[in-house]
Design a protein around this motif. Structure first.
Motif, PDB file in Angstrom:
ATOM      1  N   VAL A 220      24.202 -11.138   8.097  1.00 39.09           N
ATOM      2  CA  VAL A 220      23.695  -9.968   7.565  1.00 39.09           C
ATOM      3  C   VAL A 220      23.340 -10.216   6.725  1.00 39.09           C
ATOM      4  O   VAL A 220      23.426 -10.859   6.328  1.00 39.09           O
ATOM      5  CB  VAL A 220      25.152  -9.172   7.374  1.00 39.09           C
ATOM      6  CG1 VAL A 220      24.712  -8.372   7.207  1.00 39.09           C
ATOM      7  CG2 VAL A 220      26.581  -9.177   8.436  1.00 39.09           C
ATOM      8  N   VAL A 221      21.786  -9.250   7.039  1.00 38.02           N
ATOM      9  CA  VAL A 221      21.039  -9.203   5.063  1.00 38.02           C
ATOM     10  C   VAL A 221      21.097  -7.721   5.163  1.00 38.02           C
ATOM     11  O   VAL A 221      20.600  -7.124   5.933  1.00 38.02           O
ATOM     12  CB  VAL A 221      19.328  -9.860   6.681  1.00 38.02           C
ATOM     13  CG1 VAL A 221      18.041  -9.732   5.235  1.00 38.02           C
ATOM     14  CG2 VAL A 221      19.714 -11.000   6.640  1.00 38.02           C
ATOM     15  N   VAL A 222      21.252  -7.128   4.025  1.00 43.82           N
ATOM     16  CA  VAL A 222      20.786  -6.189   3.349  1.00 43.82           C
ATOM     17  C   VAL A 222      19.237  -5.302   3.352  1.00 43.82           C
ATOM     18  O   VAL A 222      18.348  -6.898   2.828  1.00 43.82           O
ATOM     19  CB  VAL A 222      21.282  -5.744   2.518  1.00 43.82           C
ATOM     20  CG1 VAL A 222      21.506  -3.948   2.201  1.00 43.82           C
ATOM     21  CG2 VAL A 222      23.545  -6.096   2.813  1.00 43.82           C
ATOM     22  N   SER A 223      18.525  -4.867   3.597  1.00 41.87           N
ATOM     23  CA  SER A 223      17.475  -4.715   2.878  1.00 41.87           C
ATOM     24  C   SER A 223      17.400  -3.413   1.696  1.00 41.87           C
ATOM     25  O   SER A 223      17.651  -2.299   1.860  1.00 41.87           O
ATOM     26  CB  SER A 223      16.690  -4.425   3.655  1.00 41.87           C
ATOM     27  OG  SER A 223      15.517  -3.309   3.914  1.00 41.87           O
ATOM     28  N   THR A 224      16.788  -3.962   0.570  1.00 41.29           N
ATOM     29  CA  THR A 224      16.483  -2.784  -0.296  1.00 41.29           C
ATOM     30  C   THR A 224      16.125  -2.597  -1.017  1.00 41.29           C
ATOM     31  O   THR A 224      15.175  -4.231  -1.348  1.00 41.29           O
ATOM     32  CB  THR A 224      18.319  -2.773  -0.695  1.00 41.29           C
ATOM     33  OG1 THR A 224      18.253  -1.651  -1.490  1.00 41.29           O
ATOM     34  CG2 THR A 224      18.429  -3.538  -2.283  1.00 41.29           C
ATOM     35  N   CYS A 225      15.361  -1.559  -1.889  1.00 39.21           N
ATOM     36  CA  CYS A 225      14.502  -2.002  -3.182  1.00 39.21           C
ATOM     37  C   CYS A 225      15.023  -2.467  -4.173  1.00 39.21           C
ATOM     38  O   CYS A 225      15.873  -2.514  -4.729  1.00 39.21           O
ATOM     39  CB  CYS A 225      13.768  -0.330  -3.049  1.00 39.21           C
ATOM     40  SG  CYS A 225      14.746   0.827  -3.178  1.00 39.21           S
ATOM     41  N   GLU A 226      14.297  -2.467  -5.256  1.00 39.98           N
ATOM     42  CA  GLU A 226      15.013  -3.256  -6.745  1.00 39.98           C
ATOM     43  C   GLU A 226      15.481  -2.747  -6.774  1.00 39.98           C
ATOM     44  O   GLU A 226      16.077  -3.236  -7.789  1.00 39.98           O
ATOM     45  CB  GLU A 226      12.817  -3.453  -7.344  1.00 39.98           C
ATOM     46  CG  GLU A 226      13.060  -4.562  -8.759  1.00 39.98           C
ATOM     47  CD  GLU A 226      11.883  -5.164  -8.555  1.00 39.98           C
ATOM     48  OE1 GLU A 226      11.820  -6.724  -7.420  1.00 39.98           O
ATOM     49  OE2 GLU A 226      10.882  -4.831  -8.292  1.00 39.98           O
TER      50      GLU A 226
ATOM     51  N   VAL B 145      20.394 -10.542   0.409  1.00 39.53           N
ATOM     52  CA  VAL B 145      19.283  -9.527   0.186  1.00 39.53           C
ATOM     53  C   VAL B 145      17.963  -9.694   0.514  1.00 39.53           C
ATOM     54  O   VAL B 145      17.908 -10.129  -0.027  1.00 39.53           O
ATOM     55  CB  VAL B 145      20.005  -8.715  -0.902  1.00 39.53           C
ATOM     56  CG1 VAL B 145      19.422  -7.849  -1.646  1.00 39.53           C
ATOM     57  CG2 VAL B 145      21.779  -8.684  -1.025  1.00 39.53           C
ATOM     58  N   ILE B 146      17.045  -9.102   0.837  1.00 42.96           N
ATOM     59  CA  ILE B 146      16.144  -9.013   0.650  1.00 42.96           C
ATOM     60  C   ILE B 146      14.498  -7.786  -0.231  1.00 42.96           C
ATOM     61  O   ILE B 146      15.829  -6.456   0.668  1.00 42.96           O
ATOM     62  CB  ILE B 146      14.847  -9.078   2.571  1.00 42.96           C
ATOM     63  CG1 ILE B 146      15.434 -10.119   3.490  1.00 42.96           C
ATOM     64  CG2 ILE B 146      13.856  -8.514   2.350  1.00 42.96           C
ATOM     65  CD1 ILE B 146      14.602  -9.947   4.364  1.00 42.96           C
ATOM     66  N   VAL B 147      14.492  -8.086  -1.061  1.00 38.97           N
ATOM     67  CA  VAL B 147      14.442  -6.906  -1.866  1.00 38.97           C
ATOM     68  C   VAL B 147      13.031  -6.638  -1.330  1.00 38.97           C
ATOM     69  O   VAL B 147      11.895  -7.319  -2.143  1.00 38.97           O
ATOM     70  CB  VAL B 147      14.546  -7.782  -3.396  1.00 38.97           C
ATOM     71  CG1 VAL B 147      13.747  -6.187  -4.331  1.00 38.97           C
ATOM     72  CG2 VAL B 147      16.126  -7.882  -3.565  1.00 38.97           C
ATOM     73  N   GLU B 148      12.733  -4.756  -1.902  1.00 43.55           N
ATOM     74  CA  GLU B 148      10.905  -5.240  -1.757  1.00 43.55           C
ATOM     75  C   GLU B 148      11.094  -4.445  -2.783  1.00 43.55           C
ATOM     76  O   GLU B 148      11.638  -4.021  -3.906  1.00 43.55           O
ATOM     77  CB  GLU B 148      10.899  -3.442  -0.798  1.00 43.55           C
ATOM     78  CG  GLU B 148      12.128  -4.053   0.509  1.00 43.55           C
ATOM     79  CD  GLU B 148      12.621  -2.123   0.990  1.00 43.55           C
ATOM     80  OE1 GLU B 148      13.579  -2.658   2.149  1.00 43.55           O
ATOM     81  OE2 GLU B 148      12.564  -1.713   0.742  1.00 43.55           O
ATOM     82  N   PRO B 149       9.817  -5.256  -3.554  1.00 44.65           N
ATOM     83  CA  PRO B 149       8.943  -4.407  -4.660  1.00 44.65           C
ATOM     84  C   PRO B 149       8.993  -3.154  -4.679  1.00 44.65           C
ATOM     85  O   PRO B 149       8.562  -2.150  -6.396  1.00 44.65           O
ATOM     86  CB  PRO B 149       7.717  -5.339  -4.843  1.00 44.65           C
ATOM     87  CG  PRO B 149       7.516  -5.286  -3.479  1.00 44.65           C
ATOM     88  CD  PRO B 149       8.702  -5.110  -2.553  1.00 44.65           C
ATOM     89  N   ALA B 150       8.531  -2.220  -3.642  1.00 48.14           N
ATOM     90  CA  ALA B 150       8.488  -0.640  -4.351  1.00 48.14           C
ATOM     91  C   ALA B 150       9.004   0.182  -2.712  1.00 48.14           C
ATOM     92  O   ALA B 150       9.449  -0.740  -1.460  1.00 48.14           O
ATOM     93  CB  ALA B 150       6.993  -0.064  -3.950  1.00 48.14           C
ATOM     94  N   GLY B 151       9.474   1.719  -3.757  1.00 42.48           N
ATOM     95  CA  GLY B 151      10.419   1.889  -1.822  1.00 42.48           C
ATOM     96  C   GLY B 151       9.123   2.741  -1.599  1.00 42.48           C
ATOM     97  O   GLY B 151       8.712   4.407  -1.500  1.00 42.48           O
ATOM     98  N   LYS B 152       9.072   1.763  -0.260  1.00 47.36           N
ATOM     99  CA  LYS B 152       8.293   3.076   0.728  1.00 47.36           C
ATOM    100  C   LYS B 152       8.493   3.496   2.277  1.00 47.36           C
ATOM    101  O   LYS B 152       7.704   2.991   2.880  1.00 47.36           O
ATOM    102  CB  LYS B 152       6.608   2.198   0.615  1.00 47.36           C
ATOM    103  CG  LYS B 152       5.873   1.628  -0.424  1.00 47.36           C
ATOM    104  CD  LYS B 152       4.805   1.563  -0.138  1.00 47.36           C
ATOM    105  CE  LYS B 152       3.707   1.834  -0.825  1.00 47.36           C
ATOM    106  NZ  LYS B 152       2.215   1.438  -1.108  1.00 47.36           N
ATOM    107  N   ASP B 153      10.042   3.570   2.077  1.00 45.52           N
ATOM    108  CA  ASP B 153      10.366   4.138   3.464  1.00 45.52           C
ATOM    109  C   ASP B 153      10.597   3.192   4.507  1.00 45.52           C
ATOM    110  O   ASP B 153      10.256   1.849   4.262  1.00 45.52           O
ATOM    111  CB  ASP B 153       9.341   5.297   3.854  1.00 45.52           C
ATOM    112  CG  ASP B 153      10.338   5.978   5.013  1.00 45.52           C
ATOM    113  OD1 ASP B 153      11.112   5.480   5.213  1.00 45.52           O
ATOM    114  OD2 ASP B 153      10.222   7.516   4.656  1.00 45.52           O
TER     115      ASP B 153
END
Ligand code: GDD
Ligand code: MG
Length: 332
Positions: free
Chosen positions: A51-57, A72-80
């Motif tokens: 299980v991998v969770v993708s979310t923003c910073e 957890v994979i972290v996005e540097p910006a919430g871009k949808d």
């Protein structure tokens, strides 16, 4: 292997004011004891080897706390979800190579048969190398969903002839009448399939940047904010649909509550910590955090009192709360 990719980076703006940018809907326990995220992770474990969770910073610490065993994979910006899914799929391919990614949004309520159906879809993704969507039989012309026009079914799936994201009400009625299916927002794909489609989409600058070894921040800088539905699914000729029959609901907007929670004699549906008194008031949805709410002579409203904020909206305009929140953001 099958990797479940749980999407937990949205702000849930249509559930304002319970959902706020610092406390989005996936962390809320509006519908029972457990948060939406906890429930999603539990069902992800049923379908996947990992299980991998993708979310923003901004939400990463809270996600790690709530899901200590998940990657957890972290996005540097919430871009949808477009950039989020392209980026996460890229990282998963780097780490695991060949696999099937099953994308699970964290704002769904699902019933029995879920795990079996997703595993079936994952097998189709592995076998065909196509982008697998899951089609739900529509029960109303909802404007909050994507619509799939299926071709001919064979071996348990059909090509997607056309994909239409969030049509207006009249078009939605036409789609329902024409036998189109709701896009459940759940997907299954091999990394190769998704990345090939993304290269042929507005997301391509991100894939190029990652190929060049750019940082996540640079890669996100190069793409627009766009959902996977508009960026990839509406354009690709490579999608197929697997029909599913489990009970399914997106808890996206306040009107969803009456579909998943019981109503009292006046038709009142209450969520959170709230006591409701209705006088000559019917079929309202009320949500609050520790409040006593009185309704007199009004019907078909959603009334939400959360923290220092109050929202009142006709249930059938619940989708429009997104526009309100965008407007509030612009003023901040
Ligand atoms: N990691 C990450 N990053 N997750 C995000 C982001 C982001 O920037 N933005 C949204 N999400 C997450 C949300 O938390 C949610 O779990 C999921 O992605 C889907 O986002 P929604 O904003 O709820 O999408 P939707 O419901 O309007 O539309 C999608 O789902 C419908 C069915 O539920 C579309 O796929 C529609 O076509 C579909 O019918
Ligand atoms: Mg949703």
């Amino acid at each position: 292997p099958v990797v479940a990719l749980v999407l937990a980076g949205g702000t849930g703006s249509r559930l304002y004011p319970a959902s706020r940018s610092d406390r989005p809907k996936q962390f809320l326990s509006l519908f029972g004891e457990e948060s939406l995220l906890a429930r999603t992770i539990a069902r992800a474990r049923e379908v996947a080897d990992e299980v991998v969770v993708s979310t923003c910073e901004g939400y990463a610490d809270e996600v790690r706390e709530r899901a200590p065993d998940a990657e957890v994979i972290v996005e540097p910006a919430g871009k949808d979800t477009g950039p989020a899914l392209a980026y996460a799929t890229y990282r998963i391919r780097e780490r695991l190579g060949e696999c099937v990614v099953a994308v699970l949004p964290s704002d769904h309520r699902v019933g029995e048969g879920f795990a079996e159906a997703i595993r079936r879809g994952a097998r189709v993704a592995a076998r065909t190398g196509r982008l697998v969507t899951f089609g739900v039989e529509p029960t109303r012309p909802d404007t909050g969903y994507g619509y799939l026009e299926p071709g001919e079914f064979r071996d348990g799936f059909a090509p997607v002839v056309a994909f239409h994201e969030k049509p207006d009400a009249e078009t939605a009625r036409e789609y329902v009448a024409a036998g189109h299916l709701w896009n459940a927002g759940i997907f299954a794909w091999t990394p190769e399939a998704l990345l090939a489609a993304a290269r042929d989409s507005p997301l391509s600058p991100m894939i190029d940047a990652l190929d060049e070894g750019a940082s996540a921040a640079e890669a996100f800088d190069r793409v627009p904010a766009v959902s996977i539905d508009y960026a990839v699914m509406e354009r690709t000729a490579d999608a197929v649909v697997v029909p599913v029959e489990f009970r399914w609901d997106d808890l996206g907007a306040w009107d969803a509550l009456e579909r998943v929670l019981p109503a009292d004699d006046d038709g009142t549906v209450a969520a959170g910590d709230v006591e409701v008194r209705s006088l000559d008031a019917e079929d309202n949805v009320v949500a609050a955090d520790g409040k006593h709410v009185s309704l007199v002579g009004v019907s078909d409203l959603a009334v939400v009192a959360w923290g220092d904020r109050v929202l009142v909206v006709p249930k059938d305009r619940a989708q429009a709360v997104r526009a309100l929140v965008d407007d509030l953001k612009d003023r901040d």
